[in-house]
Scaffold this active site. Structure first.
Site, PDB file in Angstrom:
ATOM      1  CE  LYS A  47      -1.909   2.729   2.988  1.00 42.08           C
ATOM      2  NZ  LYS A  47      -1.916   3.982   2.207  1.00 42.08           N
ATOM      3  CB  CYS A  66      13.182   9.947   7.030  1.00 43.65           C
ATOM      4  SG  CYS A  66      14.167   8.857   5.999  1.00 43.65           S
ATOM      5  CD  GLU A  77      13.955   1.486   8.700  1.00 44.49           C
ATOM      6  OE1 GLU A  77      14.419   2.537   9.169  1.00 44.49           O
ATOM      7  OE2 GLU A  77      14.531   0.386   8.794  1.00 44.49           O
TER       8      GLU A  77
HETATM    9  P1  NAD Z   1       2.273   8.214   7.782  1.00 43.30           P
HETATM   10  O1  NAD Z   1       2.688   7.448   8.987  1.00 43.30           O
HETATM   11  O2  NAD Z   1       1.163   9.160   7.916  1.00 43.30           O
HETATM   12  O3  NAD Z   1       1.870   7.224   6.591  1.00 43.30           O
HETATM   13  C1  NAD Z   1       2.745   6.262   6.078  1.00 43.30           C
HETATM   14  C2  NAD Z   1       1.942   5.155   5.442  1.00 43.30           C
HETATM   15  O4  NAD Z   1       1.200   4.490   6.463  1.00 43.30           O
HETATM   16  C3  NAD Z   1       0.910   5.635   4.432  1.00 43.30           C
HETATM   17  O5  NAD Z   1       0.821   4.719   3.381  1.00 43.30           O
HETATM   18  C4  NAD Z   1      -0.366   5.669   5.240  1.00 43.30           C
HETATM   19  O6  NAD Z   1      -1.528   5.562   4.464  1.00 43.30           O
HETATM   20  C5  NAD Z   1      -0.168   4.451   6.115  1.00 43.30           C
HETATM   21  N1  NAD Z   1      -0.942   4.451   7.356  1.00 43.30           N
HETATM   22  C6  NAD Z   1      -1.420   5.518   8.046  1.00 43.30           C
HETATM   23  N2  NAD Z   1      -2.113   5.091   9.125  1.00 43.30           N
HETATM   24  C7  NAD Z   1      -2.047   3.737   9.116  1.00 43.30           C
HETATM   25  C8  NAD Z   1      -2.563   2.725   9.973  1.00 43.30           C
HETATM   26  N3  NAD Z   1      -3.297   3.023  11.032  1.00 43.30           N
HETATM   27  N4  NAD Z   1      -2.299   1.430   9.681  1.00 43.30           N
HETATM   28  C9  NAD Z   1      -1.554   1.114   8.604  1.00 43.30           C
HETATM   29  N5  NAD Z   1      -1.064   2.038   7.740  1.00 43.30           N
HETATM   30  C10 NAD Z   1      -1.296   3.327   8.004  1.00 43.30           C
HETATM   31  O7  NAD Z   1       3.599   8.916   7.261  1.00 43.30           O
HETATM   32  P2  NAD Z   1       3.728   9.926   6.051  1.00 43.30           P
HETATM   33  O8  NAD Z   1       3.179  11.237   6.502  1.00 43.30           O
HETATM   34  O9  NAD Z   1       3.214   9.282   4.821  1.00 43.30           O
HETATM   35  O10 NAD Z   1       5.313  10.032   5.885  1.00 43.30           O
HETATM   36  C11 NAD Z   1       6.110  10.917   6.601  1.00 43.30           C
HETATM   37  C12 NAD Z   1       6.787  10.188   7.747  1.00 43.30           C
HETATM   38  O11 NAD Z   1       7.551   9.093   7.269  1.00 43.30           O
HETATM   39  C13 NAD Z   1       7.782  11.095   8.466  1.00 43.30           C
HETATM   40  O12 NAD Z   1       7.624  10.904   9.855  1.00 43.30           O
HETATM   41  C14 NAD Z   1       9.128  10.568   8.024  1.00 43.30           C
HETATM   42  O13 NAD Z   1      10.188  10.789   8.915  1.00 43.30           O
HETATM   43  C15 NAD Z   1       8.838   9.114   7.883  1.00 43.30           C
HETATM   44  N6  NAD Z   1       9.830   8.458   7.029  1.00 43.30           N
HETATM   45  C16 NAD Z   1      10.744   7.634   7.605  1.00 43.30           C
HETATM   46  C17 NAD Z   1      11.715   7.038   6.828  1.00 43.30           C
HETATM   47  C18 NAD Z   1      12.744   6.124   7.439  1.00 43.30           C
HETATM   48  O14 NAD Z   1      13.417   5.440   6.678  1.00 43.30           O
HETATM   49  N7  NAD Z   1      12.895   6.100   8.739  1.00 43.30           N
HETATM   50  C19 NAD Z   1      11.733   7.265   5.447  1.00 43.30           C
HETATM   51  C20 NAD Z   1      10.774   8.112   4.899  1.00 43.30           C
HETATM   52  C21 NAD Z   1       9.817   8.704   5.689  1.00 43.30           C
END
Ligand code: NAD
Length: 525
Positions: free
Chosen positions: A205, A314, A280
């Site tokens: 997803k 990130c 992550e």
């Molecule tokens: P998010 O957590 O809002 O969403 C990430 C994914 O999870 C999306 O596909 C979303 O639809 C899904 N999701 C949301 N709620 C969910 C649930 N309850 N159950 C299952 N899936 C769910 O994050 P975002 O806003 O899309 O991305 C930004 C974040 O990602 C920032 O915090 C950034 O630091 C982090 N990030 C981390 C890394 C890493 O490698 N550590 C890399 C890139 C981004």
């Protein structure tokens, strides 16, 4: 509303208000069972560019059953065969780089330069990397290490060599792969590639904000001849589609990249089901600038590390700590460098450094942090020079930019905040936008303490000419990655992962393959 046929893999990018994205399940494209769709916007223009399925548990269930069906054959293939499919897919991605990059930019807002040279190029590299990995580590999959063991005989005496123990490494089953919007296809493929290389099948997803290139990937997966059901992609929202993946009884492992709060939720939902999890998560990455560093290089790189991709990586540096003796000089030169080089605007223009933020809600979130900093009385500087950037027509009180011809886009000024304390929300919370704070420090011990003083531990940078200091400081920063006198230099075999609230588990080369395989100890007596 037109269908799949309206995403041609060719330039120019078509009239995109005709795109409707469909779920890819068992090698075919389906509308969501509910027949509900969600509008998705271009962040440069605030106009709807496509609709994505609002999938629910029944769609995820269908995808999981197709993935389960495909698993026995795919996992039984010789790794060289799996690698062959993956190389084919990588070649197709390279061949379609230009059109995919255009769509990534339109969907995410990142510059076309980034989309071409980082996101789509790296997507191909991800598949090639893990194809190469399994080909060059064949013995891990096709034969097992064996060795005689010491065991205890009936009379209690140790007996050497009376049994043969070996490790059998094999694929686990159906994996759930959930990715964020900041590096859409890059991060999704960073999960799919090791997952299928190791012989698993998957239900993926992508983020609801950036689904277009994942849809394009489904076409290439089909063209590469990857057997139906090996990769399934279900589009939709986190709370419904994502949650259904996390809690599905036939998905024993979940690899998630996204925010820390979502990660917490996923961990608590998956833990009672004893799922294997890789998380992550977010970061609040420090950069430590010592007074003996190469100042020009430190400034140039720290401008890039704070603002590349709108600050939406990130690994971006969002807290700079500068040794007191050079603090004022650093801040003045840093702000000048931002004004001169960080050109904000149309992401398709080659001169643009960064484009709009990904979505209106995210834009509003970042703006609210700026407002908070202003209300708290910090020095907030929007580093835009309209003689360098004449296409910026207006800068709002909170740093929103009006860009010529793209007046409705979610553009924000590169924002530098000083005169603030370590316990401020600006320093402690992940903003994930073009906002950086700068705080002075006195000693090495101070710098390490400040660097470690947040809940996060993902990445950091250290700037000094003293090699001893670099090693000393790097070893004491609690973060999964430490870059000394550089940033974003990556070897895909090195362990990648955050400490503390930045994640659980490690990705990269062998570490990803370890996650996506199970290792059994088998003993023949
Ligand atoms: P998010 O957590 O809002 O969403 C990430 C994914 O999870 C999306 O596909 C979303 O639809 C899904 N999701 C949301 N709620 C969910 C649930 N309850 N159950 C299952 N899936 C769910 O994050 P975002 O806003 O899309 O991305 C930004 C974040 O990602 C920032 O915090 C950034 O630091 C982090 N990030 C981390 C890394 C890493 O490698 N550590 C890399 C890139 C981004």
């Amino acid at each position: 509303m037109a269908t799949l046929a309206n995403i041609p893999l060719e330039l120019p990018v078509p009239n995109v208000d005709q795109i409707q994205i469909k779920n890819f399940i068992g090698g075919k494209w389906y509308e969501p069972i509910s027949n509900n769709f969600i509008d998705n916007k271009n962040p440069s223009t605030d106009t709807v560019i496509c609709q994505i399925p609002d999938s629910g548990p029944a769609d995820v269930d269908f995808a999981t059953s197709e993935a389960k069906k495909a698993f026995p054959q795919w996992s039984a293939l010789h790794p060289k065969e799996r690698a062959r499919y993956m190389h084919k897919l990588a070649d197709l991605i390279d061949a379609n780089n230009e059109v995919m990059a255009n769509f990534e930019t339109m969907d995410q807002g990142k510059t076309l330069f980034m989309s071409r040279n980082v996101d789509i190029a790296r997507t191909a590299t991800n598949f090639r990397h893990f194809a190469d990995y399994i080909e060059s580590n064949l013995t891990e999959f096709t034969s097992q290490m064996s060795y005689p063991t010491a065991n205890i005989s009936q009379d209690g005496k140790p007996v050497i060599g009376h049994a043969l123990s070996y490790v059998q490494r094999s694929a686990v089953g159906v994996a759930g792969l959930i990715s964020p919007w900041n590096l859409p296809l890059y991060l999704l493929s960073w999960k799919i590639a090791p997952c299928i290389a190791a012989g698993n099948t998957c239900v993926c997803k992508p983020s609801e904000f950036t689904s277009v290139t994942a849809m394009m990937l489904t076409k290439l997966i089909k063209q590469a001849g990857i057997p139906d059901g090996v990769v399934n992609i279900v589009f939709g929202l986190g709370q419904s589609t994502g949650n259904s993946i996390v809690t599905h009884k036939d998905i024993p492992l979940v690899s998630f990249t996204g925010g820390t709060i979502t990660g917490k939720h996923i961990a608590s939902a998956a833990a009672p089901m004893f799922k294997h999890l890789s998380l992550e998560l977010g970061g609040k990455n420090p950069g430590l600038i010592f007074d003996d560093c190469d100042l020009d290089l430190a400034i140039k790189t720290s401008v890039r590390s704070a603002f590349q991709n709108q600050g939406e990586i990130c690994l971006c540096t969002s807290r700079l700590y500068v040794q007191r003796g050079i603090f004022d000089d650093f801040v003045a030169k840093y702000k000048r460098a931002v004004r001169d080089t960080v050109i904000v605007g149309d992401p398709t223009n080659p001169k643009t450094f960064y484009g709009p933020l990904v979505s209106k809600p995210h834009f509003e979130k970042v703006q609210s942090y700026v407002k908070h900093a202003q209300d708290a009385g910090y020095d907030v500087d929007f580093c835009v020079d309209q003689t360098v950037s004449p296409h910026i027509k207006d800068i709002s009180a909170t740093g929103a930019l009006t860009v010529e011809h793209l007046e409705n886009g979610y553009f924000m000024a590169p924002t530098v905040i000083t005169n603030l304390q370590q316990d401020s929300r600006i320093v402690q919370e992940e903003i994930f936008g073009p906002v950086v704070s700068i705080i002075p420090f006195d000693t090495e011990e101070d710098a390490i303490r400040l660097a470690n003083d947040t809940q996060y531990g993902l990445a950091s940078t250290v700037w000094s000419r003293d090699q001893g200091r670099l090693r000393r400081v790097a070893g004491q920063i609690v973060s999964g990655l430490v870059w000394c006198n550089c940033w974003m230099v990556r070897d895909l075999n090195m362990p990648f992962g955050g400490f503390k609230a930045s994640g659980v588990g490690t990705e990269g080369g062998k570490f990803s393959i370890d996650f996506f395989t199970k290792q059994q100890s088998i003993t023949l007596g």
